[in-house]
Write an enzyme that holds these catalytic residues in place. Structure first.
Site, PDB file in Angstrom:
ATOM      1  N   HIS A  32      21.180  86.806 -48.350  1.00 11.31           N
ATOM      2  CA  HIS A  32      20.436  85.851 -47.531  1.00 11.31           C
ATOM      3  C   HIS A  32      20.543  84.463 -48.146  1.00 11.31           C
ATOM      4  CE1 HIS A  32      18.661  89.847 -47.086  1.00 11.31           C
ATOM      5  NE2 HIS A  32      18.352  89.511 -45.869  1.00 11.31           N
ATOM      6  N   HIS A 265      20.151  83.111 -41.928  1.00 14.96           N
ATOM      7  CA  HIS A 265      19.157  83.945 -42.596  1.00 14.96           C
ATOM      8  C   HIS A 265      19.788  85.064 -43.417  1.00 14.96           C
ATOM      9  CE1 HIS A 265      16.268  87.112 -43.277  1.00 14.96           C
ATOM     10  NE2 HIS A 265      15.321  86.232 -43.105  1.00 14.96           N
ATOM     11  N   GLU A 419      -6.340  99.791 -48.862  1.00 15.57           N
ATOM     12  CA  GLU A 419      -5.571 100.706 -49.705  1.00 15.57           C
ATOM     13  C   GLU A 419      -4.202 100.150 -50.097  1.00 15.57           C
ATOM     14  OE1 GLU A 419      -6.798 101.459 -46.706  1.00 15.57           O
ATOM     15  OE2 GLU A 419      -8.456 102.839 -47.116  1.00 15.57           O
ATOM     16  N   HIS A 481      -8.718 113.346 -41.796  1.00 15.68           N
ATOM     17  CA  HIS A 481      -8.896 113.016 -43.205  1.00 15.68           C
ATOM     18  C   HIS A 481      -8.296 114.063 -44.144  1.00 15.68           C
ATOM     19  CE1 HIS A 481     -11.577 110.122 -41.440  1.00 15.68           C
ATOM     20  NE2 HIS A 481     -12.032 109.691 -42.592  1.00 15.68           N
TER      21      HIS A 481
END
Ligand SMILES: [Ca+2]
Ligand SMILES: [Ca+2]
Lengths: 682, 682
Positions: A32, A265, A419, A481
């Site tokens: 890049h 890019h 998390e 869960h």
């Protein structure tokens, strides 16, 4: 008045970075070039004017940390110019096999690379971890006149990183924590892989970071306004109670014929485009990897400044040693990565008569006894403290002192329900040094952080996950869960130890090995429900990853199990014995540690002669490596009191005995000698 | 002037919801009473005054969608009061095994539940998916005078959800897309599991959503200001070019002695507390599950309003059928979930002489030929369009028309770099109906979205992941981007088909089965590098998940492989033949589909008699189920041109032939009959 004093070599140096970026990507024919060309001015100003590090001593503890979150070639070029162990030949080997310049920067692989980036958003959150580490260690060890730990963390980031949720999570927490020594430079070039950011990213980034409590600055012309860049960085450094983001409007691929477009890019520039770029800079157009002596000289000055700072710091540290010998000794030990002598002796040991306890509770007991002796342990939970049982009594929260909720010297981090951010921040805490981070959530939600967990393992960060509620044993919360696939996912990650201890001694063993494994992250998979302490378990035996918990000679069956199901396997063995079926029990809390034992040992644990049945209240996937037959969950779990859920799925002593009997009969009827699954050609 | 007309039964109804919440959680002795008690007024106002749905016909297509993102008992209570198929006995069985009221709401399990929530942040993003689906289908099928698809989507969310990165990603995209029919009610109760949100969540939520381009409203007294709630919802409905978030300041556990504290978040109320609550409401203090007739009557009115709206809609649809018979037929087909007849006939078929192509390119060809005939396919990529090859030529972007970048009728979604949000949004698109969403990123970054992927599978959403760059075959990007553990992770998720096709016919087969599997998500794992078309592959054979690609009788060895390594296995077989070793080749593109075949078939594919060696350029974990020996990656990949990376790890025809020879010799020396790994007791 501007903070910036221009130097005659500035433009030349920036042109060097831009043409080098084009050459490096061009030679590799992969990479890049656009972002490095756009960010060259910011990188030049930062590294020649502000950045404090000694390229000849890249691990100096109080160095400034630099993270290129949108990982790319820019960093390799800077490392070379500054004099890190990276030659022009290394640049020429960009993206080639076994080079020092792989496709994305890898920590531990290349001198001067702090963290592994490329997967978007991670580096941003790692930077937040760096800033937290600095704030914490500074609060613990700095004294009047001894500002030992006061480095800045600089992060370069792009649109892609800022779109990622992991970066949002980390940014919100960084604002809450008021991390003054964190400075993020956002390369606002309006281009991402799909083209103009107008197609998907039109939020007001400045307003968003204001909402997080950051100082927000901007430089409208990031392509050439060096004074503006310098002033913004200066202002970022001056703000001590907020992290700073500088929105830098740049032109991707600046100087290329295709500048400002998506065309620069992710693809090399065309040959004529590179030539024109060099001509414009006054460089020989046909010469590749051209670096003027003036550029080297300029970066040498920066490197020497860093070396001088380091030597002053070493003097300061000597004075500190005399004045604060205990603090110095502890800090030195922490920097070395060695834990305090004898900490292992404090690990709790259990006997079968001790009461049954949940392994999450056993984990809390371990943390309670070892934390006072290991200040390196900085832990926290993603808003499940009372469930994960990770906050040791008497510990202080890590908070900005103005909140009156804690101090920066506090060791308990309130991560919020973040998390993924937590996992990536922990990687930064670990990479900073002097800290062994532990983080906590339900095992099922470690999956939210999968992107960070795999980078822990790849980058060799010692991060410990306290992953409670690890099966249908969590009961009522139900299948949303209850992990099914999580264990095998984590077990398949190289250089990650996934522990599922069966009782108190095994829980102690998992902490023992996790804390000793300086270059390996660990996930401790812990139960919500109570588990009896088992006859035959010891810390030493469990530390081998797998061992014979219950031995019988001439067995008809071996059951290999882990965690909360080991005691159920033992119960089944008792029932089978009554029917004349001799059953051995192997407890295997950690596959990867067991795999690292010598073959003779492994074959003695999972021996030939009788069928081996695995038992775990999770997907059976992967247990075929260690067993002939597998019993586990056929699909999803269920919501209900946990004993009833276990019954529903047949994971009871009675049913496992019936299953075991069926297995024994089947192999008897087969009439051939049963060979251990470990006996293999490969 | 307020939009709100108070009714004498309002307070009574709200008290009913609050006491029911306490009773439901009390009886289960598990669950979260605080948020339902706090959100009772908002729920009451929404469902009695605004919500358009017919409880007796819960799948009516133009119903308003309701998502409780912080999943809890409130929704069960509302469903019961409104007259959905949920009795008081069902409420009493909350969190009991096999009840209709599991610990968190599960789509497809309980009448009236739109999406599975509980894992935080998911429901928020599902709601964004609902709003996108409405906007799209409305744009495609609505006509002047026929506003057939114009429902609102309402999401109730808490602090926890808003901290999650997945919600940030979805919120940013929702703002960009200007989704006017999305209304989020944020329960700002200042409490999360760790206590006061001051410990971790101090960002300015209103400012943050303004930065995303949302309409931001607030109600300061969410505990009793019903008119304020009503006015805010009215204002949200009136704003047609922005999603709306209403920050509702509430008191968690309102009415409890512990209101406003963390004590009412996740534990049942004490008996005396519940009694006092009931007394205050004028309810018999000792009666549990008390529901006054007036409350039922009030909710009956709301239900009848919905039934009336549905019958008006059915009349409108009849008129539409006469006026727009083709559009009607297509819409009716889409609502039914049936794909157009004969679409399978368009799937490309290949012969070995066809040129080698990357399977990502083969995927693009499939999409190009099937998309014109299946308007249900709404796809997009997380900013990797040019790499994933998911945008079919001539397709229009799904964008707000004011952007001039596309229209709501467009079928290509620019997700931005938001993998987790994309996955959760796709779940919402699928749950809405009439849409088969496909989403795309690199296989390695499907892991970022793991939380959403497992809920696709649990909730039976047909979402198709186009997961390209699926191994070390991506080459230069290196180990940060090369999946190792991803395949086995996804293979271990119940009700998810993970496909790794080896060539053109297998790619067609994977789309065939994925599109036919109305209740199963699929991940298509596709190569960056070119793959030859194989002798022996057909769509029909590959559709069985595993088949004999290259048959020999009396084989010495079977190699089972998938994706880009199948042709390498074939090359090895050729070399082994030259050495007199007869080698069969099994291609196994999809484990779960192979597992669903009858045993006789499976045993004919992986038959006894000779050792079976698996080959895949990924972790070998899990292949032990199908093979005696495994060859794969020992740990992480490497950055470099892909052929060199394959060589480095010995995944070449020459080396695999050597490995195969070793395997054959080993089993010859063992001297016993080799039994298929599928021959098992269990
Ligand atoms: Ca950009
Ligand atoms: Ca809350």
């Amino acid at each position: 008045m501007s903070s910036f004093t221009p130097e005659p070599t500035d433009d030349l140096s920036i042109a060097t970075i831009r043409t080098l970026a084009a050459d490096v990507v061009g030679k590799a024919n992969s990479g890049h070039p656009g972002a490095p060309m756009g960010m060259a001015p910011a990188a030049h100003v930062l590294f020649t004017r502000f950045f404090n590090a000694n390229p000849k001593s890249s691990k100096w503890f109080n160095r400034d940390r630099f993270v290129l979150s949108n990982g790319c070639v820019l960093q390799y070029i800077l490392l070379h110019l500054l004099g890190y162990k990276l030659s022009v030949d290394d640049l020429k080997a960009f993206r080639q096999l076994d080079s020092l310049t792989p496709g994305h920067p890898e920590a531990g692989h290349t001198d001067g690379i702090e963290v592994t980036t490329g997967p978007l958003g991670q580096g941003f959150a790692n930077g937040v971890g760096f800033a937290m580490a600095q704030a914490h260690l500074g609060a613990v060890y700095n004294r009047d006149g001894f500002d030992l730990i006061n480095n800045y963390t600089y992060v370069f980031t792009g649109d892609g990183c800022l779109m990622e949720g992991v970066a949002s999570e980390a940014a919100s927490l960084a604002g809450h924590l008021q991390l003054g020594n964190l400075i993020v430079v956002y390369d606002d070039n309006h281009i991402s892989i799909d083209g103009d950011t107008a197609v998907a990213f039109t939020e007001n980034v400045e307003q968003r970071f204001l909402s997080y409590g950051w100082q927000v600055l901007h430089v409208d012309n990031g392509d050439s306004d060096l004074a503006g860049i310098s002033d913004a960085i200066t202002q970022g450094r001056a703000e001590k109670n907020k992290p700073t983001i500088i929105r830098l409007r740049t032109t991707i691929g600046y100087g290329s014929k295709q500048q400002g477009t998506h065309g620069v890019h992710g693809s090399p520039l065309k040959a004529d485009d590179i030539q024109a770029l060099k001509l414009k800079a006054g460089f020989p157009p046909d010469k590749t990897f051209y670096i003027p002596k003036e550029t080297y000289d300029t970066y040498k000055v920066a490197a020497l400044r860093g070396a001088k700072l380091q030597s002053e710091w070493i003097s300061l540290l000597s004075a500190y040693e005399k004045r604060y010998p205990n603090e110095h000794a502890e800090l030195a030990r922490r920097i070395s990565g060695k834990l305090p002598d004898g900490w292992e002796q404090t690990l709790p040991v259990y006997k079968p008569s001790d009461p049954a306890q949940a392994s999450r509770k056993l984990s809390e007991i371990v943390l309670s006894v070892i934390t006072p002796g290991i200040p390196d342990l900085i832990g926290g939970s993603a808003d499940l403290t009372g469930s994960n049982l990770t906050k040791v009594k008497g510990s202080t929260d890590f908070q900005h002192p103005s909140t009156n909720l804690g101090t920066y010297a506090g060791t308990y981090i309130r991560y919020g329900v973040r998390e993924h951010g937590m996992g990536a921040i922990a990687n930064g805490l670990s990479a900073y040094g002097g800290i062994v981070p532990f983080v906590a959530t339900f095992l099922n939600f470690v999956s939210y952080a999968a992107g960070a967990v795999r980078l822990s393992a790849l980058s060799k960060h010692q991060v410990i996950w306290v992953a409670t509620h690890d099966s249908i044993g969590l009961g009522e919360d139900g299948p949303t869960h209850q992990p099914i696939e999580t264990a095998v996912h984590l077990r398949a990650i190289p250089n990650l130890d996934f522990w599922r201890p069966a009782d108190g001694n095994e829980t102690s063993a998992s902490y023992l090995v996790a804390l000793r494994s300086k270059e390996t992250p660990s996930v401790l998979s812990l139960s919500r429900q109570n588990l009896p302490n088992l006859e035959g378990s010891t810390i030493e035996r469990a530390s081998r990853g797998g061992y014979v918990l219950h031995e019988v000679e001439g067995e008809d069956l071996t059951i290999v199990s882990s965690g909360s199901e080991v005691s159920i396997a033992l119960e089944a063995a008792g029932k089978l014995k009554a029917e004349g079926i001799k059953t051995r029990i192997v407890s295997m809390p950690c596959w990867s540690v067991f795999d690292s034992q010598d073959q003779q040992y492994r074959l003695s644990v999972l021996r030939s002669g009788a069928p081996i049945l695995s038992l775990e209240a999770l997907s059976t996937t992967g247990w075929q490596k260690y067993s002939h037959e597998q019993y586990g969950l056929p699909a999803w779990g269920a919501s209900g009191p946990y004993q009833k859920v276990y019954e529903k799925f047949g994971i009871t002593g009675t049913n496992i005995a019936a299953v075991g009997k069926k297995v024994v009969q089947f192999y008897r009827e087969q009439g051939v000698k049963v060979i251990s699954p470990l006996v293999k050609a490969l």
